[in-house]
Design an enzyme around this catalytic site. Structure first.
Site, PDB file in Angstrom:
ATOM      1  CB  SER A   1      -0.905   0.001   1.229  1.00  0.00           C
ATOM      2  OG  SER A   1      -1.360   1.325   1.450  1.00  0.00           O
TER       3      SER A   1
ATOM      4  CG  HIS B   1      -3.933  -1.520  -1.593  1.00  0.00           C
ATOM      5  ND1 HIS B   1      -5.064  -2.229  -1.938  1.00  0.00           N
ATOM      6  CD2 HIS B   1      -4.280  -0.755  -0.532  1.00  0.00           C
ATOM      7  CE1 HIS B   1      -6.053  -1.904  -1.115  1.00  0.00           C
ATOM      8  NE2 HIS B   1      -5.608  -1.000  -0.252  1.00  0.00           N
TER       9      HIS B   1
ATOM     10  CG  ASP C   1      -4.969   2.433   0.960  1.00  0.00           C
ATOM     11  OD1 ASP C   1      -5.956   1.685   0.871  1.00  0.00           O
ATOM     12  OD2 ASP C   1      -3.850   2.036   1.360  1.00  0.00           O
TER      13      ASP C   1
ATOM     14  CG  MET D   1      -7.901   7.311   2.707  1.00  0.00           C
ATOM     15  SD  MET D   1      -6.816   7.279   4.126  1.00  0.00           S
ATOM     16  CE  MET D   1      -6.417   5.524   4.174  1.00  0.00           C
TER      17      MET D   1
ATOM     18  CG  HIS E   1      -9.164   0.354  -0.477  1.00  0.00           C
ATOM     19  ND1 HIS E   1      -8.545   0.093   0.743  1.00  0.00           N
ATOM     20  CD2 HIS E   1     -10.492   0.348  -0.219  1.00  0.00           C
ATOM     21  CE1 HIS E   1      -9.468  -0.051   1.684  1.00  0.00           C
ATOM     22  NE2 HIS E   1     -10.659   0.109   1.137  1.00  0.00           N
TER      23      HIS E   1
ATOM     24  CG  MET F   1     -11.158   3.501   2.227  1.00  0.00           C
ATOM     25  SD  MET F   1      -9.587   3.332   3.101  1.00  0.00           S
ATOM     26  CE  MET F   1      -8.474   3.425   1.713  1.00  0.00           C
TER      27      MET F   1
ATOM     28  CG  MET G   1     -11.597  -2.449   5.329  1.00  0.00           C
ATOM     29  SD  MET G   1     -10.080  -1.933   4.484  1.00  0.00           S
ATOM     30  CE  MET G   1      -9.114  -1.220   5.812  1.00  0.00           C
TER      31      MET G   1
ATOM     32  N   GLY H   1      -8.688   4.157   7.186  1.00  0.00           N
ATOM     33  CA  GLY H   1      -8.308   5.557   7.400  1.00  0.00           C
ATOM     34  C   GLY H   1      -6.824   5.774   7.617  1.00  0.00           C
ATOM     35  CG  PHE H   2      -5.382   6.693  10.278  1.00  0.00           C
ATOM     36  CD1 PHE H   2      -4.843   7.946   9.984  1.00  0.00           C
ATOM     37  CD2 PHE H   2      -6.674   6.628  10.794  1.00  0.00           C
ATOM     38  CE1 PHE H   2      -5.569   9.110  10.208  1.00  0.00           C
ATOM     39  CE2 PHE H   2      -7.414   7.783  11.030  1.00  0.00           C
ATOM     40  CZ  PHE H   2      -6.861   9.031  10.738  1.00  0.00           C
TER      41      PHE H   2
ATOM     42  N   GLY I   1      -0.541   1.428   9.597  1.00  0.00           N
ATOM     43  CA  GLY I   1       0.154   1.206  10.858  1.00  0.00           C
ATOM     44  C   GLY I   1      -0.718   0.816  12.051  1.00  0.00           C
TER      45      GLY I   1
ATOM     46  CG  ASP J   1      -6.145  -2.830   3.154  1.00  0.00           C
ATOM     47  OD1 ASP J   1      -5.047  -2.618   3.702  1.00  0.00           O
ATOM     48  OD2 ASP J   1      -6.764  -1.968   2.488  1.00  0.00           O
ATOM     49  N   GLY J   2      -4.842  -4.362   6.195  1.00  0.00           N
ATOM     50  CA  GLY J   2      -4.705  -3.672   7.476  1.00  0.00           C
ATOM     51  C   GLY J   2      -3.960  -4.490   8.516  1.00  0.00           C
ATOM     52  N   GLY J   3      -2.832  -3.975   8.942  1.00  0.00           N
ATOM     53  CA  GLY J   3      -2.082  -4.614  10.019  1.00  0.00           C
ATOM     54  C   GLY J   3      -1.455  -5.955   9.674  1.00  0.00           C
TER      55      GLY J   3
ATOM     56  N   GLY K   1       1.163  -2.175   4.049  1.00  0.00           N
ATOM     57  CA  GLY K   1       1.706  -0.833   3.935  1.00  0.00           C
ATOM     58  C   GLY K   1       2.993  -0.721   4.721  1.00  0.00           C
ATOM     59  CB  SER K   2       3.661  -0.005   8.285  1.00  0.00           C
ATOM     60  OG  SER K   2       2.455  -0.587   8.658  1.00  0.00           O
TER      61      SER K   2
END
Ligand code: DX5
Ligand code: ZN
Length: 215
Positions: A6, A31, A33, A35, A64, A66, A135, A140-141, A143, A173-175, A195-196
């Site tokens: 991401s 990816h 994002d 927003m 993606h 949002m 998700m 929204g964020f 990390g 997606d996420g973490g 992402g991170s």
């Protein structure tokens, strides 16, 4: 396994270079994002940035959205170079119509569900889409920490898909990191967004290889 870094966690001061680097590092998709500060409490970037990056890479552009009122921007993102557009079920009043307009542009269509949204909202749309994005954090964020309840949701979605749309891709997606990737994959995910864990790694090539070697 498709690895989709991401861009949200990249250095925004040198985006084209960042994209080139993860392409060379072995990423499969990019990816993106999007927003708007309304649907989610953060603003990222829009179609102008996506279009500016398009000539710099061959990576599949996985957009993606949002944003509120996604229908108003589908054409712009397609023209900017999107290969697939994913919308949040919660962001559009007429999901079926939104999906139809994405597919009418000749690109792939996905539906995303927030952590608290039930899989049942997919019952009458699952055969019309190419991908479901689950998700595993609140959108929204970057990390944030992976929400563990996502694992049973992936398993249930996989079972639904096997019955009614075996070609469906499941994206999570996420973490996502190398410690939870194994569970996410064994639950049934086809695409990992990170992402991170990729852009934040000192060695991005190794970070991607680590995901790929998860057994
Ligand atoms: C969150 C975004 C994610 C995010 C993932 O709203 O949809 O794609 O960038 O970042 P990490 O992998 O850091 O959770
Ligand atoms: Zn995302």
């Amino acid at each position: 396994m498709i690895i989709a870094p991401s861009l949200l966690s990249a250095d925004f001061g040198k985006l084209a270079q960042e994209v080139k680097e993860i392409e060379l590092a072995g990423a499969d998709w990019l990816h993106l994002d999007i927003m708007d500060g309304h649907y989610v409490p953060n603003i990222s970037y829009g179609p102008m940035v996506v279009g500016a990056l398009r000539p710099h890479t061959e990576l599949f552009f996985d957009v993606h959205l949002m944003i509120d009122n996604p229908d108003a921007f589908i054409r712009e993102f397609k023209e900017a170079g999107a290969d697939m557009i994913t919308v949040h079920q919660e962001s559009t009043r007429h999901l079926h119509r939104t999906i139809q307009s994405i597919r009418a542009m000749g690109i792939k269509a996905g539906v995303s569900l927030n952590p608290a949204t039930s899989l049942s909202v997919l019952d009458y749309i699952l055969t019309d889409i190419d991908m479901v994005l689950l998700m595993s954090v609140n959108p929204g964020f970057g990390g944030q920490s992976f929400i563990p309840e996502t694992l049973t949701k992936i398993e249930k979605l996989k079972a639904m898909a096997e019955k009614i749309n075996p070609d469906l891709l499941i994206q999570v997606d996420g973490g996502i990191n190398k410690d939870n990737a194994k569970d996410v994959i064994s639950a049934g995910a086809d695409i990992l967004v990170a992402g991170s864990a990729v852009f934040g790694a000192a060695d991005r090539k190794k970070a991607i290889e680590d995901f790929r070697s998860v057994k």
